[in-house]
Design an enzyme around this catalytic site. Sequence first.
Site, mmCIF file in Angstrom:
data_model
loop_
_atom_site.group_PDB
_atom_site.id
_atom_site.type_symbol
_atom_site.label_atom_id
_atom_site.label_comp_id
_atom_site.label_asym_id
_atom_site.label_seq_id
_atom_site.Cartn_x
_atom_site.Cartn_y
_atom_site.Cartn_z
ATOM 1 N N HIS A 77 0.824 -1.219 0.000
ATOM 2 C CA HIS A 77 0.000 0.000 0.000
ATOM 3 C C HIS A 77 0.856 1.266 0.000
ATOM 4 O O HIS A 77 0.365 2.347 -0.321
ATOM 5 C CB HIS A 77 -0.994 -0.012 1.179
ATOM 6 C CG HIS A 77 -0.431 0.442 2.489
ATOM 7 N ND1 HIS A 77 -0.067 -0.434 3.494
ATOM 8 C CD2 HIS A 77 -0.185 1.677 2.977
ATOM 9 C CE1 HIS A 77 0.384 0.251 4.530
ATOM 10 N NE2 HIS A 77 0.313 1.537 4.252
ATOM 11 N N ASP A 127 -0.365 -7.491 1.798
ATOM 12 C CA ASP A 127 0.170 -6.127 1.784
ATOM 13 C C ASP A 127 1.688 -6.190 1.909
ATOM 14 O O ASP A 127 2.262 -5.886 2.951
ATOM 15 C CB ASP A 127 -0.453 -5.314 2.918
ATOM 16 C CG ASP A 127 -0.039 -3.849 2.877
ATOM 17 O OD1 ASP A 127 0.390 -3.389 1.797
ATOM 18 O OD2 ASP A 127 -0.153 -3.175 3.918
ATOM 19 N N GLY A 227 3.086 6.514 8.619
ATOM 20 C CA GLY A 227 4.475 6.864 8.321
ATOM 21 C C GLY A 227 5.440 5.754 8.664
ATOM 22 O O GLY A 227 6.574 5.736 8.188
ATOM 23 N N SER A 229 4.432 2.608 8.081
ATOM 24 C CA SER A 229 4.028 1.549 7.157
ATOM 25 C C SER A 229 5.207 1.049 6.337
ATOM 26 O O SER A 229 6.066 1.831 5.909
ATOM 27 C CB SER A 229 2.949 2.070 6.210
ATOM 28 O OG SER A 229 1.723 2.241 6.856
ATOM 29 N N GLY A 230 5.223 -0.258 6.096
ATOM 30 C CA GLY A 230 6.289 -0.860 5.305
ATOM 31 C C GLY A 230 7.523 -1.209 6.096
ATOM 32 O O GLY A 230 8.387 -1.954 5.618
#
Length: 281
Positions: A77, A127, A227, A229-230
């Site tokens: 995402h 994801d 922020g 994320s990932g």
Amino acid sequence: MLWLLLLTLPCLGGSASGNPEPGAGREQVGIVGGCDVSARRYPWQVSLRFYSMKEGTWEHICGGSLIHPEWVLTAAHCLGPEELEVCAFRVQVGQLRLYEDDQQTKVAEILRHPEYNESLSALGGADIALLKLEAPVLLSELIHPVSLPPASLDVPSGKTCWVTGWGEITGNQPLPPPYHLQEVDVPIVGNEECDREYRNQSLDSTDRVIHDDMLCAGSEGRDSCKGDSGGPLVCRWNCSWVQVGVVSWGYFCGQGYPGVYTRVMSYLSWIRQHVPRFPRP
């Protein structure tokens, strides 16, 4: 309500200017309930950058992790619409403070997991994404890949793991300058318990919210946020740090709902299809 990040900006050109165990003595600042990270603690941490037309600079949008000198693991995402091309993104490795001595690496290829559904975003699962870098990064004490777990690894409920990032320190409150990388220890929450908590919040409580390819971790005041994320969720296993999760989504940062992570163990075969094994010392 969700703190996951969606990108809508077009692709633009642009230009840019040993792992000790985390210790005690923590302050309530940072990621949500986190504190500043010491050098060499998380040498795999990556900042994913996206070109800002407004600022004319490459801005941090998500975290990521170096899993090979030429490959970064992140959340699907974070990469926005499929129409976005590799020139829209760059990667910064080996940095504790965002934008300090930037030396970014260009992205050569984006691989979103084929089961990731863009319309459902992170809530639909899968994801996870891989970024192949234009050139391998030079490894050092400050830049080094993280180990991936065996597919059979079952992370028990209650185990303490660690999440890192430059995201918001509470909902809608960004990390202040000098943008120092934050860490926080989070307890693993079993999927059944996590699903019950999220279904209590969901309008349709009959549908399962937490899928098998997801992993939950966090508690009141200790969480990842927008922020982050990932970025990586890492645990100690057999005297090594292994990445078990990728920051994916959640409700109300640090407000009692566990953060939801992509379960890395569910996607090891897909990762290995593309990423060569990195030899360990």
